[in-house]
Write a protein that holds these residues in place. Structure first.
Motif, PDB file in Angstrom:
ATOM      1  N   ARG A 197     115.320 -48.150   9.567  1.00  0.00           N
ATOM      2  CA  ARG A 197     114.933 -48.230   8.146  1.00  0.00           C
ATOM      3  C   ARG A 197     113.451 -47.856   8.033  1.00  0.00           C
ATOM      4  NH1 ARG A 197     116.835 -53.769   5.856  1.00  0.00           N
ATOM      5  NH2 ARG A 197     115.909 -52.839   4.010  1.00  0.00           N
ATOM      6  N   TRP A 198     113.180 -46.553   8.255  1.00  0.00           N
ATOM      7  CA  TRP A 198     111.814 -46.069   8.404  1.00  0.00           C
ATOM      8  C   TRP A 198     110.994 -46.172   7.130  1.00  0.00           C
ATOM      9  CZ3 TRP A 198     115.716 -42.668  10.513  1.00  0.00           C
ATOM     10  CH2 TRP A 198     115.943 -42.919  11.864  1.00  0.00           C
ATOM     11  N   SER A 199     111.600 -45.972   5.993  1.00  0.00           N
ATOM     12  CA  SER A 199     110.859 -46.074   4.739  1.00  0.00           C
ATOM     13  C   SER A 199     110.406 -47.514   4.491  1.00  0.00           C
ATOM     14  CB  SER A 199     111.726 -45.585   3.573  1.00  0.00           C
ATOM     15  OG  SER A 199     111.013 -45.656   2.367  1.00  0.00           O
ATOM     16  N   ASP A 200     111.315 -48.449   4.715  1.00  0.00           N
ATOM     17  CA  ASP A 200     110.965 -49.867   4.554  1.00  0.00           C
ATOM     18  C   ASP A 200     109.927 -50.293   5.597  1.00  0.00           C
ATOM     19  OD1 ASP A 200     112.779 -50.114   2.458  1.00  0.00           O
ATOM     20  OD2 ASP A 200     114.417 -50.696   3.799  1.00  0.00           O
ATOM     21  N   ALA A 201     110.089 -49.783   6.825  1.00  0.00           N
ATOM     22  CA  ALA A 201     109.130 -50.104   7.879  1.00  0.00           C
ATOM     23  C   ALA A 201     107.754 -49.566   7.514  1.00  0.00           C
ATOM     24  CB  ALA A 201     109.593 -49.515   9.208  1.00  0.00           C
ATOM     25  N   GLU A 260     109.844 -39.698  11.620  1.00  0.00           N
ATOM     26  CA  GLU A 260     111.249 -40.011  11.362  1.00  0.00           C
ATOM     27  C   GLU A 260     111.667 -39.669   9.931  1.00  0.00           C
ATOM     28  OE1 GLU A 260     113.434 -40.693  13.532  1.00  0.00           O
ATOM     29  OE2 GLU A 260     112.150 -41.196  15.230  1.00  0.00           O
ATOM     30  N   LEU A 261     110.753 -39.794   9.008  1.00  0.00           N
ATOM     31  CA  LEU A 261     111.063 -39.488   7.606  1.00  0.00           C
ATOM     32  C   LEU A 261     110.938 -37.997   7.303  1.00  0.00           C
ATOM     33  CD1 LEU A 261     109.273 -42.513   5.937  1.00  0.00           C
ATOM     34  CD2 LEU A 261     111.740 -42.101   6.041  1.00  0.00           C
ATOM     35  N   GLY A 262     110.443 -37.229   8.274  1.00  0.00           N
ATOM     36  CA  GLY A 262     110.310 -35.783   8.075  1.00  0.00           C
ATOM     37  C   GLY A 262     109.180 -35.401   7.147  1.00  0.00           C
ATOM     38  N   SER A 263     108.145 -36.205   7.106  1.00  0.00           N
ATOM     39  CA  SER A 263     107.003 -35.918   6.242  1.00  0.00           C
ATOM     40  C   SER A 263     106.301 -34.651   6.702  1.00  0.00           C
ATOM     41  CB  SER A 263     106.001 -37.069   6.272  1.00  0.00           C
ATOM     42  OG  SER A 263     106.598 -38.240   5.772  1.00  0.00           O
ATOM     43  N   ALA A 264     105.749 -33.928   5.755  1.00  0.00           N
ATOM     44  CA  ALA A 264     105.041 -32.694   6.066  1.00  0.00           C
ATOM     45  C   ALA A 264     103.786 -32.968   6.888  1.00  0.00           C
ATOM     46  CB  ALA A 264     104.681 -31.967   4.779  1.00  0.00           C
ATOM     47  N   ASP A 265     103.208 -34.139   6.737  1.00  0.00           N
ATOM     48  CA  ASP A 265     101.987 -34.464   7.457  1.00  0.00           C
ATOM     49  C   ASP A 265     102.234 -35.273   8.728  1.00  0.00           C
ATOM     50  OD1 ASP A 265     102.821 -36.751   6.163  1.00  0.00           O
ATOM     51  OD2 ASP A 265     100.791 -37.430   5.710  1.00  0.00           O
TER      52      ASP A 265
END
Length: 93
Positions: free
Chosen positions: A43-47, A79-84
């Protein structure tokens, strides 16, 4: 290929960060532990949310806890695939 290198870096640094980082306050420590649990469950967004809250609760004098939190923030970005995400990992190093 790039994602595999990033993931390998995350796994290697994870072992270092689990060696016992302690946050300055009990609240920050609780947030870090909660963030780790969420991260382990995928749960990467919550983490990430918990680690951002923990980062604001940790003072600049507690370098070890801040480093652990920064690592997990970079790992969440990957893990969320953020551009940064790659920039976050480079900044962590």
């Amino acid at each position: 290929m790039r994602n595999k290198r990033i993931l390998l870096s995350i796994l290697a640094l994870s072992a270092l960060c689990h060696l016992g980082a302690r946050a300055a306050t009990p609240e920050a420590q609780r947030l870090v532990e909660r963030g780790r649990e969420l991260f382990d469950f995928g749960r990467w967004s919550d983490a990430r949310h918990e680690f951002v809250r923990a980062r604001s609760a940790v003072g600049p004098a507690d370098y070890e806890a801040a480093q652990t939190i920064d690592y997990y923030l970079a790992a969440c970005a990957v893990e969320l695939g953020s551009a940064d995400a790659e920039a976050a990992l480079v900044a962590f190093e």
